[in-house]
Design an enzyme around this catalytic site. Structure first.
Site, PDB file in Angstrom:
ATOM      1  CG  HIS A 124       0.453   0.786 -22.120  1.00  0.00           C
ATOM      2  ND1 HIS A 124       0.677   1.969 -22.754  1.00  0.00           N
ATOM      3  CD2 HIS A 124      -0.854   0.822 -21.721  1.00  0.00           C
ATOM      4  CE1 HIS A 124      -0.437   2.694 -22.753  1.00  0.00           C
ATOM      5  NE2 HIS A 124      -1.371   2.013 -22.129  1.00  0.00           N
ATOM      6  CG  HIS A 171      -3.454  -0.915 -19.014  1.00  0.00           C
ATOM      7  ND1 HIS A 171      -4.310  -1.404 -19.975  1.00  0.00           N
ATOM      8  CD2 HIS A 171      -3.230   0.382 -19.352  1.00  0.00           C
ATOM      9  CE1 HIS A 171      -4.605  -0.441 -20.837  1.00  0.00           C
ATOM     10  NE2 HIS A 171      -3.947   0.649 -20.485  1.00  0.00           N
ATOM     11  CB  SER A 197      -7.139  -2.850 -14.624  1.00  0.00           C
ATOM     12  OG  SER A 197      -6.535  -2.341 -13.445  1.00  0.00           O
ATOM     13  CD  GLU A 202      -3.373   1.542 -24.651  1.00  0.00           C
ATOM     14  OE1 GLU A 202      -3.784   1.057 -23.577  1.00  0.00           O
ATOM     15  OE2 GLU A 202      -3.131   2.750 -24.805  1.00  0.00           O
ATOM     16  CE1 TYR A 227      -7.160   1.551 -23.886  1.00  0.00           C
ATOM     17  CE2 TYR A 227      -6.388   3.764 -24.395  1.00  0.00           C
ATOM     18  CZ  TYR A 227      -6.459   2.687 -23.530  1.00  0.00           C
ATOM     19  OH  TYR A 227      -5.815   2.741 -22.329  1.00  0.00           O
TER      20      TYR A 227
END
Length: 771
Positions: A122, A231, A344, A533, A576
């Site tokens: 990713h 991520h 994140s 995801e 997602y």
């Protein structure tokens, strides 16, 4: 001389200890193991990058190269599984289809859709245009054949390497907490999950890393793969250099670390100290002259005029090919993705770029504008440093787990795979007050909050996260493309539909409907291959549901000991998957949960079927095949017509050299500019565009760093969009562990001439001193 001899002997002893340690551990090996790795960098110019959907984010160089890394595990006379980890944004259905076709042509039915998993890390800094559904290739101006071919070729080659290297060996598993590499970027949605459920967990993101250590009976340790959720967005939406982001960096660090530790390649006396690893052949003596002598030596080497070269020269000079010993397996380390949906790497929090104040908690806006809210990485404001830090944290945890791994995987190798139509799937779920009810998934659709982006890469206009209403203007715009039917509106509620992608079929499918679900088993490890995801809590629910099936009832398969990992973005991509409760909040992740509020329940239902079949030894139906849309692809990316230089200038000539008689210190930036040509003419696969060479003796230049090194950047530019002229700027940020000596910077490229022929060239800077 005596000191050098002692160091060489010490290195040999270290190698012997590592190998002996490996042999001692693996005396009871029960598998065949093989690993492979191959370059998938792709086109480093003109192509839109995949991930942020930012039309202006066009590739223009290389931060470090992308790779496909593969392991194969086989029972000596039984099943086998293949896992491929891509330094790419995600897997692609059409890439998977074409890789499987090639494997069938080469190996028959040995490797199929059932036992091959292809997963993306990713990164948002790789070339796009390799997916087959329209919504994912709009910003890349359609399909990009070079991106697609680089992936298919690289995956195939990495699998061939792994297959050819299959040898008896053992696998060990270990897991531990990594606390500072990810934060929840949608905490308001996470808080909508039941308080009782949230109280079971210490953190609002998964902190566990699960690692496999591969040990060859003959050679000892030969690789490691791990899964950890964060991520690939340490590099920002404005970055234009191809990069594996934090996970790609971690893989590079660990592979270099192992080569150092094994004594295979050492660069300097200090190279085994902590920090980013460095490697150059340990058989090459390092120049240790005084500064005055080094400057005199450097002054004798001026920049060379550009000259014709061969492609082989770029491959041969590459550090990790020209110096790697050929008499032992390459160590392969992969940092795989997991349920990263709401995780994140920008761990310092989210702030408004205009005021410096924290962003709005529920909508991630600043003065009602989402464009001003950005997450900050640990190296803020330097995205390269943030990438290094998050990569380094994963690398160090992986080394710790690798060194302490002691639980050996034992038992069956097995797998189950099925295709499922998620656009109209009936799902049985618990009913409030008891009993069950049947609900349905919906054709794919994206909500208004999708266009708001995330705090890792905000969107534009007046969209915002947490929007469950939409607005009249954007509905009018939407209706020009496709007006959703009332049944679809009701099915996707409370998502206000911005793009009804699942029902948009012109000129061909905009979004997937048929998705693969897959389980791979190696002893007590179970890998759940998911094509999207998953949010943190969605992943937790899926793992728990599968674990319950595997360990409940009369099953003695695992004796209560099973490691369940999620491999995200695997085999294809469908955006997602949030929990039902998170979906109600309609932040970016919920708005991007394509198949409606019951998407997660559908996945859990289908994976429980696979898990039940796995432990019972039963087969599962293959399901409907996904479409092959390769022949329908449209590409609007213009080809390279020709390259040119000013009159009297050759490709590879230096345009801006290092200062005359210059000396640089560690940590400083050495920059050289060359006259160049478009990198799309030759991707330099398994080669390099940029090279730092060190002088050995009086006239022998040895590769020291190339464009697969974190410290070396290849930046390509042209003065105007349609210009035939271009420059290559090569920046070397001198590592703290670099040896003192005389260096030069070199560029490799390929120029396209008017009649279509491509000729390779090279050029080098004047020499300079690092002291």
């Amino acid at each position: 001389m005596m000191v050098r001899l002692i160091k060489m002997i010490s290195s040999l002893i270290l190698i012997l200890l590592l190998l002996e340690n490996g042999r001692g551990i693996t005396s009871a090996s029960n598998y065949l193991i093989g690993l492979g790795s191959y370059d998938i960098t792709g086109p480093a110019a003109d192509v839109n990058m995949m991930g942020y959907a930012n039309m202006e984010q066009i590739a223009s160089g290389v931060h470090f190269r992308l790779r496909a890394r593969t392991f194969i595990v086989a029972e000596p006379k039984g099943n086998r599984v293949v896992f491929v980890n891509l330094d790419a944004c995600m897997a692609s259905q059409i890439v998977t289809i074409k890789v499987l076709e090639r494997l069938k042509a080469r190996y028959g039915d040995l490797y199929t859709e059932n036992n091959v998993a292809i997963s993306g890390i990713h990164t948002h800094a790789g070339p796009g245009g390799y997916l087959q559904y329209i919504v994912y290739i709009v910003t890349s101006l359609g399909f990009v054949r070079q991106s697609f071919d680089a992936l298919v070729d690289g995956i195939e080659q990495s699998i061939i390497q792994a297959h050819d290297s299959l040898q008896p060996g053992s696998i060990y598993v270990n897991k531990g907490e990594l606390l500072d590499a990810g934060v929840n970027r949608s905490p308001s949605a996470h808080l909508n999950n039941p308080a009782e459920e949230r109280s079971k967990y210490k953190y609002d993101v998964d902190k566990n890393m699960t690692l496999l250590k591969f040990i060859d009976d003959e050679w000892g340790p030969v690789g490691s793969f791990n899964w950890f959720a964060t991520h690939g967005t340490s590099m920002s939406r404005t970055n234009s250099l191809i990069s594996g982001d934090n996970k790609g960096a971690a893989a590079r660090f660990m592979e270099d670390w192992f080569d150092q530790e094994s004594g295979e390649q050492l660069f300097s006396d200090e190279s085994k100290a902590s920090g980013i690893p460095r490697r150059v052949s340990n058989i090459i003596p390092i120049v240790r002259n005084n500064h005055h002598e080094l400057r005199e030596l450097a002054a004798s080497f001026q920049s060379s005029s550009g000259k014709l070269a061969t492609r082989f020269m770029s491959l041969a000079r590459r550090v990790r090919s020209s110096l790697r010993r050929a008499d032992r397996p390459r160590f392969v380390s992969a940092f795989c993705q997991s349920n990263c949906g709401d995780v994140s790497p920008n761990v310092l929090g989210t702030f408004c770029i205009d005021t410096g104040l924290p962003c709005d908690f529920n909508h991630s806006t600043c003065g009602r504008k989402n464009e001003l809210c950005y997450g900050r990485g640990p190296g803020y404001p330097d995205e390269f440093e943030s990438t290094r830090v998050i990569g380094d944290r994963q690398f160090k945890k992986a080394v710790e787990l690798f060194n302490k791994a002691s639980e050996q995987l034992k038992g069956t190798v097995d797998y189950r795979h099925s295709y499922v139509d998620f656009s109209k799937l009936e799902v049985t779920i618990p009913k409030q007050g008891g009993g069950t009810e049947i609900v349905k998934t919906c054709p794919a659709a994206m909500g208004f909050a999708f266009a708001a982006g995330t705090t890792d890469g905000p969107g534009a206009f007046d969209f915002k996260q947490g929007d469950d209403e939409g607005n009249a203007f954007w509905r009018l715009v939407r209706n020009l493309l496709k007006t959703p039917k009332q049944e679809q509106v009701d099915c996707q509620h409370p998502k206000p539909i911005l793009l009804d992608t699942g029902e948009m079929k012109k000129p061909y499918d905009w979004a997937p409907s048929i998705l693969p679900v897959q389980i791979l088993r190696i002893g007590q490890l179970v890998i759940l291959s998911v094509p999207g995801e998953f949010s943190t809590m969605a992943g937790r629910r899926l793992r728990d549901a599968v674990r319950t099936v595997l360990t409940s009832g009369d099953s003695k398969e695992f004796d209560g000991n099973v490691h369940v990992v999620i491999a995200g973005l695997t085999n294809t991509y469908s955006q997602y998957i949030t929990t039902f409760e998170e979906y109600q909040i309609q932040r970016y992740e919920g708005a991007s949960t394509l198949y409606g509020p019951h998407t997660l329940s559908a996945y859990i239902q289908e994976f429980k079927k696979l898990a039940a079949a796995l432990i019972s030894g039963l087969s599962v139906q293959s399901g409907p095949q996904p479409p092959d849309l390769l022949d329908k692809q449209i590409s609007l990316l213009a080809p390279v017509v020709m390259d040119a230089t000013p009159l009297g200038v050759k490709f590879g000539d230096v345009s801006k050299d290092v200062p005359k008689n210059s000396t640089f210190k560690r940590g400083e930036n050495v920059t050289v500019v060359f006259w160049s040509a478009c990198p799309r003419n030759d991707l330099m696969t398994e080669g390099t565009f940029a090279l730092v060479e060190i002088l050995q003796g009086k006239d022998s230049w040895v590769p020291a760093y190339d464009d697969d090194d974190f410290c070396l950047r290849f930046i390509w530019s042209r003065p105007a969009k349609l210009s035939t002229r271009s420059h290559a700027t090569i920046q070397w940020i001198i590592p703290e562990k670099a040896a003192s000596g005389v260096y030069r910077i070199r560029h490799f490229g390929a120029a396209k001439h008017l009649l279509g022929s491509v000729k390779h060239f090279t050029g080098s800077s004047s020499a300079f001193v690092v002291a």
